[in-house]
Design a protein around this motif. Structure first.
Motif, PDB file in Angstrom:
ATOM      1  N   PHE A  61     -15.912 -16.609  -8.371  1.00 31.71           N
ATOM      2  CA  PHE A  61     -16.102 -15.619  -7.312  1.00 31.71           C
ATOM      3  C   PHE A  61     -15.216 -14.407  -7.585  1.00 31.71           C
ATOM      4  CE2 PHE A  61     -12.885 -18.670  -6.147  1.00 31.71           C
ATOM      5  CZ  PHE A  61     -11.843 -17.919  -5.622  1.00 31.71           C
ATOM      6  N   ALA A  62     -15.522 -13.320  -6.897  1.00 28.22           N
ATOM      7  CA  ALA A  62     -14.770 -12.062  -7.025  1.00 28.22           C
ATOM      8  C   ALA A  62     -13.890 -11.861  -5.810  1.00 28.22           C
ATOM      9  CB  ALA A  62     -15.724 -10.896  -7.192  1.00 28.22           C
ATOM     10  N   THR A  63     -12.812 -11.140  -5.998  1.00 24.33           N
ATOM     11  CA  THR A  63     -11.899 -10.819  -4.898  1.00 24.33           C
ATOM     12  C   THR A  63     -11.516  -9.350  -4.958  1.00 24.33           C
ATOM     13  OG1 THR A  63     -10.013 -11.519  -6.257  1.00 24.33           O
ATOM     14  CG2 THR A  63     -10.929 -13.144  -4.707  1.00 24.33           C
ATOM     15  N   LEU A  64     -11.303  -8.789  -3.777  1.00 25.83           N
ATOM     16  CA  LEU A  64     -10.735  -7.446  -3.650  1.00 25.83           C
ATOM     17  C   LEU A  64      -9.210  -7.553  -3.699  1.00 25.83           C
ATOM     18  CD1 LEU A  64     -12.959  -5.999  -0.776  1.00 25.83           C
ATOM     19  CD2 LEU A  64     -13.034  -5.344  -3.200  1.00 25.83           C
ATOM     20  N   GLU A  65      -8.585  -6.638  -4.454  1.00 25.91           N
ATOM     21  CA  GLU A  65      -7.146  -6.717  -4.698  1.00 25.91           C
ATOM     22  C   GLU A  65      -6.421  -5.521  -4.081  1.00 25.91           C
ATOM     23  OE1 GLU A  65      -5.708  -9.265  -6.686  1.00 25.91           O
ATOM     24  OE2 GLU A  65      -7.709 -10.175  -6.769  1.00 25.91           O
ATOM     25  N   LEU A  66      -5.274  -5.809  -3.486  1.00 22.39           N
ATOM     26  CA  LEU A  66      -4.384  -4.758  -2.987  1.00 22.39           C
ATOM     27  C   LEU A  66      -2.946  -5.213  -3.207  1.00 22.39           C
ATOM     28  CD1 LEU A  66      -3.857  -2.072  -1.521  1.00 22.39           C
ATOM     29  CD2 LEU A  66      -3.919  -3.375   0.642  1.00 22.39           C
ATOM     30  N   HIS A  67      -2.213  -4.469  -4.069  1.00 17.96           N
ATOM     31  CA  HIS A  67      -0.826  -4.805  -4.397  1.00 17.96           C
ATOM     32  C   HIS A  67       0.012  -3.534  -4.269  1.00 17.96           C
ATOM     33  CE1 HIS A  67      -2.279  -8.626  -6.030  1.00 17.96           C
ATOM     34  NE2 HIS A  67      -3.247  -7.913  -6.589  1.00 17.96           N
ATOM     35  N   LEU A  68       1.088  -3.644  -3.514  1.00 17.14           N
ATOM     36  CA  LEU A  68       1.944  -2.480  -3.251  1.00 17.14           C
ATOM     37  C   LEU A  68       3.359  -2.732  -3.762  1.00 17.14           C
ATOM     38  CD1 LEU A  68       0.055  -3.036  -0.429  1.00 17.14           C
ATOM     39  CD2 LEU A  68       0.784  -0.668  -0.116  1.00 17.14           C
ATOM     40  N   LYS A  69       4.020  -1.622  -4.077  1.00 13.71           N
ATOM     41  CA  LYS A  69       5.388  -1.708  -4.614  1.00 13.71           C
ATOM     42  C   LYS A  69       6.210  -0.525  -4.108  1.00 13.71           C
ATOM     43  CE  LYS A  69       5.857  -2.671  -8.972  1.00 13.71           C
ATOM     44  NZ  LYS A  69       5.882  -2.502 -10.462  1.00 13.71           N
ATOM     45  N   ASN A  70       7.419  -0.816  -3.659  1.00 14.84           N
ATOM     46  CA  ASN A  70       8.381   0.210  -3.258  1.00 14.84           C
ATOM     47  C   ASN A  70       9.706  -0.059  -3.953  1.00 14.84           C
ATOM     48  OD1 ASN A  70       6.532  -0.255  -0.596  1.00 14.84           O
ATOM     49  ND2 ASN A  70       7.119   1.887  -0.785  1.00 14.84           N
ATOM     50  N   SER A  71      10.329   1.015  -4.448  1.00 13.66           N
ATOM     51  CA  SER A  71      11.597   0.871  -5.178  1.00 13.66           C
ATOM     52  C   SER A  71      12.613   1.875  -4.666  1.00 13.66           C
ATOM     53  CB  SER A  71      11.387   1.074  -6.678  1.00 13.66           C
ATOM     54  OG  SER A  71      10.481   0.124  -7.203  1.00 13.66           O
ATOM     55  N   GLN A  72      13.852   1.457  -4.665  1.00 11.94           N
ATOM     56  CA  GLN A  72      14.969   2.351  -4.353  1.00 11.94           C
ATOM     57  C   GLN A  72      16.202   1.855  -5.088  1.00 11.94           C
ATOM     58  OE1 GLN A  72      15.869   2.838  -0.205  1.00 11.94           O
ATOM     59  NE2 GLN A  72      17.338   4.496  -0.584  1.00 11.94           N
ATOM     60  N   ASN A  73      16.727   2.739  -5.948  1.00 12.09           N
ATOM     61  CA  ASN A  73      17.868   2.371  -6.796  1.00 12.09           C
ATOM     62  C   ASN A  73      17.524   1.114  -7.593  1.00 12.09           C
ATOM     63  OD1 ASN A  73      19.313   4.567  -5.783  1.00 12.09           O
ATOM     64  ND2 ASN A  73      20.127   3.351  -4.081  1.00 12.09           N
ATOM     65  N   GLN A  74      18.264   0.035  -7.395  1.00 13.14           N
ATOM     66  CA  GLN A  74      18.011  -1.192  -8.164  1.00 13.14           C
ATOM     67  C   GLN A  74      17.207  -2.228  -7.379  1.00 13.14           C
ATOM     68  OE1 GLN A  74      22.435  -1.154  -9.581  1.00 13.14           O
ATOM     69  NE2 GLN A  74      21.346  -2.563 -10.924  1.00 13.14           N
ATOM     70  N   LEU A  75      16.780  -1.887  -6.181  1.00 12.33           N
ATOM     71  CA  LEU A  75      15.992  -2.805  -5.356  1.00 12.33           C
ATOM     72  C   LEU A  75      14.508  -2.486  -5.474  1.00 12.33           C
ATOM     73  CD1 LEU A  75      18.166  -2.931  -2.095  1.00 12.33           C
ATOM     74  CD2 LEU A  75      18.093  -4.611  -3.962  1.00 12.33           C
ATOM     75  N   GLN A  76      13.709  -3.537  -5.375  1.00 13.00           N
ATOM     76  CA  GLN A  76      12.260  -3.384  -5.486  1.00 13.00           C
ATOM     77  C   GLN A  76      11.575  -4.396  -4.575  1.00 13.00           C
ATOM     78  OE1 GLN A  76      10.167  -2.622  -9.399  1.00 13.00           O
ATOM     79  NE2 GLN A  76       9.532  -4.750  -9.046  1.00 13.00           N
ATOM     80  N   VAL A  77      10.591  -3.927  -3.824  1.00  9.05           N
ATOM     81  CA  VAL A  77       9.833  -4.798  -2.909  1.00  9.05           C
ATOM     82  C   VAL A  77       8.364  -4.767  -3.320  1.00  9.05           C
ATOM     83  CG1 VAL A  77       9.141  -5.244  -0.525  1.00  9.05           C
ATOM     84  CG2 VAL A  77      11.434  -4.385  -1.013  1.00  9.05           C
ATOM     85  N   GLU A  78       7.765  -5.945  -3.494  1.00  7.43           N
ATOM     86  CA  GLU A  78       6.345  -6.074  -3.812  1.00  7.43           C
ATOM     87  C   GLU A  78       5.680  -6.940  -2.739  1.00  7.43           C
ATOM     88  OE1 GLU A  78       5.450  -6.065  -8.374  1.00  7.43           O
ATOM     89  OE2 GLU A  78       7.123  -7.431  -8.026  1.00  7.43           O
TER      90      GLU A  78
END
Length: 301
Positions: free
Chosen positions: A220-237
């Motif tokens: 089956f197929a899926t719709l994908e959404l992936h986000l990323k935010n970075s500041q200095n040495q920190l990163q949120v996914e």
């Protein structure tokens, strides 16, 4: 005529005085005074005498007297040698000069001791991001009260072109006493702002007592959404996917959250920790859920 007249007169006078002196015994000055000898002849004779004296002295003496010109040449030879030595000392070592010039040239502008890539090179346009995660998975199947726990390794691999287009693949495998799952995924993602949006192809193989005939293969197929935010040495996914097919998969979805930390400054080596939930619901109403904390490491080349 003068000499003819003077000689008889001189002879008579000498005889008269009684002091006769022969001409040969007269001095040069007297000869010159009485015009017996010209001055030029005397000078020539004197020069010949001096020359003969010079030769006789050189012959009698053991020391050899060299001509003046040769003496001057010998005196100038050491000066010539010294001048040559001075010139040699002034000329620097060409190898040292070349090395110095090259070093200064490098420091000023162009040549740096570092790797530079052209705009069309593979390393400039493409980047590779391998990632491996550990997940403490809790597998639950509704209606059957199955609740198993296992420790799983989830490998991921991403290839990105010009920081816009990404091909991503991962493998999810769960082995338990009552239920087994093999899940392959390949996705294409396009970057828009801080989000990667796209589609993925999924292939699952389910085994267990909740599956009719004991095994089920679904695509089956899926719709994908992936986000990323970075500041200095920190990163949120964070993000997820959603899909279904016309067969036994009524819905399939995932959501996750991951907090990453760059180990070194200006480096892409990242340690991340988070939480993930992946769920499948089939036409029979069975809901198979995989959930648990994750801990991983990734790097971009």
């Amino acid at each position: 005529m003068k000499k003819i007249v003077v000689l008889p007169f001189l002879t008579l006078s000498l005889f008269a005085s009684g002091d006769y002196i022969p001409v040969s015994e007269l001095s040069h000055s007297k000869k010159e005074e009485y015009n017996f000898v010209n001055k030029t002849n005397i000078n020539k004779q004197n020069s010949q005498v001096e020359t003969n004296n010079y030769k006789s002295v050189s012959q009698e003496s053991d020391e050899v007297i060299e001509p003046l010109e040769e003496v001057e040449i010998k005196e100038t030879k050491p000066n010539i040698i010294e001048n040559i030595k001075e010139k040699k000392e002034i000329i620097p070592n060409t190898k040292t000069v070349n090395k110095t010039l090259i070093k200064e040239y490098k420091n000023e502008n162009i040549l740096k001791d570092e790797v530079k890539y052209s705009d069309n090179s593979f390393s400039k346009d493409f980047s590779v991001t391998p990632k491996i995660s550990y997940m403490n998975v809790t597998t639950s199947v509704d209606k059957l009260n199955i609740n198993n726990k296992s420790h799983e390794i989830i490998p991921e691999f991403s290839l990105t072109y010009k920081n816009e287009h990404t091909i991503k693949a991962d493998y999810f495998n769960v082995n338990s006493e009552e239920f087994d799952t093999n899940w392959y995924r390949v996705a294409y993602l396009y970057k828009f702002l801080n989000a990667n949006i796209g589609l993925a192809f999924n292939s699952t193989t389910l085994k267990g007592i909740a599956i009719e005939d004991g095994k089920d293969n679904e695509k089956f197929a899926t719709l994908e959404l992936h986000l990323k935010n970075s500041q200095n040495q920190l990163q949120v996914e964070y993000g997820g996917f959603y899909g279904k097919n016309s067969g036994n998969i009524k819905s399939a979805y995932e959501y996750y959250l991951s907090l990453g930390y760059k180990i070194f400054n200006n480096d892409n080596l990242i340690i991340n920790a988070g939480y993930k939930n992946r769920t499948i619901e089939d036409d029979d109403g069975y809901i198979i859920e995989y959930k648990g904390p994750t801990l991983g490491i990734s790097s971009t080349f």
